[in-house]
Design an enzyme around this catalytic site. Structure first.
Site, PDB file in Angstrom:
ATOM      1  N   ASP B 143       0.804  -1.221   0.000  1.00 28.40           N
ATOM      2  CA  ASP B 143       0.000   0.000   0.000  1.00 28.40           C
ATOM      3  C   ASP B 143       0.840   1.276   0.000  1.00 28.40           C
ATOM      4  O   ASP B 143       0.324   2.357  -0.248  1.00 28.40           O
ATOM      5  CB  ASP B 143      -0.946   0.008   1.205  1.00 28.40           C
ATOM      6  CG  ASP B 143      -2.036  -1.045   1.074  1.00 28.40           C
ATOM      7  OD1 ASP B 143      -2.367  -1.400  -0.075  1.00 28.40           O
ATOM      8  OD2 ASP B 143      -2.539  -1.517   2.100  1.00 28.40           O
ATOM      9  N   MET B 189      -5.506  -2.914  -5.762  1.00 30.49           N
ATOM     10  CA  MET B 189      -5.584  -2.793  -4.312  1.00 30.49           C
ATOM     11  C   MET B 189      -5.292  -1.360  -3.846  1.00 30.49           C
ATOM     12  O   MET B 189      -4.905  -0.503  -4.628  1.00 30.49           O
ATOM     13  CB  MET B 189      -4.607  -3.766  -3.669  1.00 30.49           C
ATOM     14  CG  MET B 189      -5.034  -5.221  -3.808  1.00 30.49           C
ATOM     15  SD  MET B 189      -3.824  -6.359  -3.083  1.00 30.49           S
ATOM     16  CE  MET B 189      -4.822  -7.843  -2.908  1.00 30.49           C
ATOM     17  N   ARG B 191      -6.976   0.245  -0.362  1.00 27.77           N
ATOM     18  CA  ARG B 191      -8.306   0.635   0.090  1.00 27.77           C
ATOM     19  C   ARG B 191      -8.359   2.097   0.529  1.00 27.77           C
ATOM     20  O   ARG B 191      -9.332   2.793   0.284  1.00 27.77           O
ATOM     21  CB  ARG B 191      -8.743  -0.299   1.239  1.00 27.77           C
ATOM     22  CG  ARG B 191     -10.181  -0.135   1.685  1.00 27.77           C
ATOM     23  CD  ARG B 191     -10.774  -1.431   2.194  1.00 27.77           C
ATOM     24  NE  ARG B 191     -11.182  -2.273   1.091  1.00 27.77           N
ATOM     25  CZ  ARG B 191     -12.464  -2.553   0.789  1.00 27.77           C
ATOM     26  NH1 ARG B 191     -13.439  -2.084   1.528  1.00 27.77           N
ATOM     27  NH2 ARG B 191     -12.767  -3.307  -0.238  1.00 27.77           N
TER      28      ARG B 191
END
Lengths: 419, 419
Positions: B143, B189, B191
């Site tokens: 991330d 991906m 979030r």
């Protein structure tokens, strides 16, 4: 006197269809006695009908060579199937008009089943309309469903992509399963034939690792047996990785991807068998799941193309030209497997009458009796097709893919053609 | 006297977390004066609580070296966050019990935000429970949302994967758009932070090519503006490729992935913002679409890992051990960018008090004013992170990924611990 050639890409593109284009163009350049210019159709066969031709002679040898490293269709492809000459004589007359205007004597169509049918029909122009034309089909389809040929250029690279992806995702899920995802579902292409699904099976190099289950379009989906198998694998190995074909259907032929999902407006939601299977696993087994849909990523993945596939794609383009200059028409180069261990292949030739519209599905003995995996026989068939790596060049971390100039040939006909 | 070390993988795994493991283990083997054995936790931190330790000393140098080429978590990872010592003293006392039994004096946790918090808490055991322990965090998260460090090991490889995939799929769609798919949507991906989505933007190396639009979790989804932008791109370029974060939400914070899809039983369908966007495009614009959800494929894609990322992942593992033997505790190695052009980096050090639970989102000036793409500033930041290729070895067409023996250490405590 040499005559010009027309080359068109047809149907869904692949990671290596441009390698076939390179094979056609480079080989034609070596046969100047027979072939003058190679014109590519802009947007495939449509380019012939609309007289939107691209002069590949304007591209440097380096640019044509770079096509071998470039996925997608460099000249544009099209999904467009010619009707029979009886039903749509107008289209064939238009083809002859354009071909005559540009002295096109060679026709190469690079595609799958439907395209083979179109190529066959075009090859019949000679007799039907009295225009001398040599038409050769260049095989291409990720679906691997053309008959006679041992395999189809484009398939080996998708196969490698899905096998590698399943292997990698499997390692991920395996290492997280204790506290996270228990069931992973990966959806791949192949609506009618399970070849791509089967290729995922290659990732299971020892018992118990991903993929544990495969769902083929050749095997009607049995919900109860599937859920029991998922449960068993999760109990035994801690997780279950499932590879599923987009074309999986129930015993009545109804696609799972179309069964039941509705959007906020109550409309049926199209596509996506993976989320459907995931929902089933969650609803019936209460297991945490994740799902992936590779979609175009799989058939465009030149970065992980199979060297074997790339070589065969090029060889088919090359052979098509060699067949044509020898006067063969209405034929297609095929891949002939002369040995599996060690893997050896050569180019063969098949008449399009035996290719067009015939679909080669997975033989039943390539699928295990329970319907959920591939057999040793299937592995022996598939393994050589993904062998070898053929990385594209990189620049600044990204593949250096070719973009051609695609210079238009001046139109010579006076008429516009409405598609 | 040397003391033993405990190493655990934590949270979602990546293509290069095992490279960090290799960095820790190989470097520890060079510091025999300080570090005896390196025990890895089976299933991450859970292995410390349940006393399921793996003796990495049983693995050959070649096996540890091969970890650099292997995605997933070789020892198993876990999503498990320790509560504070006040709230769950029992867990910390158990850790001390196990550490004491195995003379563990060094603790390395390889994870993201939540794990940094856990590592910080463990580092406080020394004072709180009087057990001497040096705890160092090894950064890892696809991330890219850890603060202070310029980037996070794991991110560069996902970034490369999604950029390459978007570039390839874009070429596919572009060549077919005339008669087929007009809008392609790829979900990735991230979030809460749009870093992975941003990386897809690197594929647009010139105007008009994929991706045309990016949907970030940092920018509330504006349906009207989005549909207008899709329409405009299709009119101008013939197609529109959209990259979307799984975390895209509306202005009220509601995830699009959760809005409206119901299964046959009327249950809300979880996940999949790409199909939701696709449905919108079809319903409101009537355009043919395709969508892909990369899911675990993206973070496990060792086959297309970034060399830069791989090097940094290893360097962080190595630095963590070097920090520890120098007596630093409650810290984390960081990547410090010393120059962007040419790209240069070095290892820094940050206290976990400044890392734990802080989430670094995309700065607004990395996103274009209309909210649909990345700026030049963002490109300059991202580009070096995907630079360089680091292919794993292959065997028979598939990557040769390591599988360790993972030999269990004999349990020494008399008690079982219920999680």
């Amino acid at each position: 006197m040499p005559r010009n050639a027309f080359y068109a890409q047809s149907g869904g593109v692949t990671a290596v269809i441009n390698a076939s284009a390179a094979g056609v163009i480079e080989t034609a350049r070596k046969h100047r006695k027979h072939i003058g210019k190679v014109y590519a159709g802009r947007h495939g066969i449509l380019g012939a009908l609309t007289e939107e031709l691209i002069d590949t002679g304007k591209e440097s040898p380096a640019a044509i060579r770079a096509l071998k490293n470039t996925p997608g269709g460099a000249f544009g492809s099209a999904r467009y199937k010619l009707k029979s000459i009886e039903k749509n004589r107008r289209e064939y007359e238009r083809l002859v008009e354009v071909f005559k205007a540009h002295d096109i004597g060679y026709f190469f169509l690079n595609g799958g089943n439907d395209s083979a049918d179109t190529c066959l029909k075009v090859s019949q122009i000679s007799q039907a309309l009295g225009y001398p034309l040599t038409a050769v089909h260049v095989p291409k389809t990720v679906d691997n469903d053309l008959p006679i040929t041992d395999c189809c250029p484009g398939f080996g690279s998708v196969a490698k992509y899905v096998a590698v992806s399943m292997m990698e995702a499997g390692l991920d899920v395996e290492s997280m399963a204790k506290t996270s995802t228990k069931v992973f579902i990966m959806e791949v292409m192949g609506r009618h034939a399970g070849w791509i699904t089967a290729a995922m099976g290659l990732a299971q190099t020892k018992p118990g690792i991903a993929p544990h289950l495969l769902l083929f379009p050749e095997i009607p989906f049995d919900e109860e047996a599937f859920l029991a198998a998922v449960k068993k694998n999760v109990e035994q190995y801690g997780y279950c990785a499932v590879g599923v074909s987009e074309g999986v259907h129930d015993k009545d032929g109804k696609f799972l991807a179309e069964s039941g999902l509705k959007d906020a407006f109550g409309h049926s939601q199209l596509g996506g068998v993976a989320p459907r299977i995931a929902e089933l696993v969650r609803g019936k087994l209460g297991l945490k799941h994740h799902w992936a849909v590779a979609d175009y990523l799989q058939r465009a993945a030149r970065h992980i193309a199979s060297k074997t596939d790339l070589d065969q794609a090029y060889a088919c383009g090359k052979a098509a030209v060699e067949f044509a200059v020898k006067g063969h028409s209405g034929v297609m180069p095929t891949i002939v497997r002369t040995s599996s261990k060690p893997y050896r292949w050569k180019i063969g030739m098949a008449p399009l009458t035996e290719i067009a519209n015939v679909e080669k599905k997975m033989p039943r003995d390539f699928i295990t009796p329970d319907g959920f995996h591939i057999t040793a026989k299937c592995r022996a068939y598939l393994a050589p097709l993904i062998a070898g790596e053929a990385y594209p060049p990189y620049e600044g971390g990204l593949p250096k893919y070719a973009r051609l100039k695609n210079v238009a040939v001046k139109k010579k006909t006076k008429t516009d053609f409405a598609l």
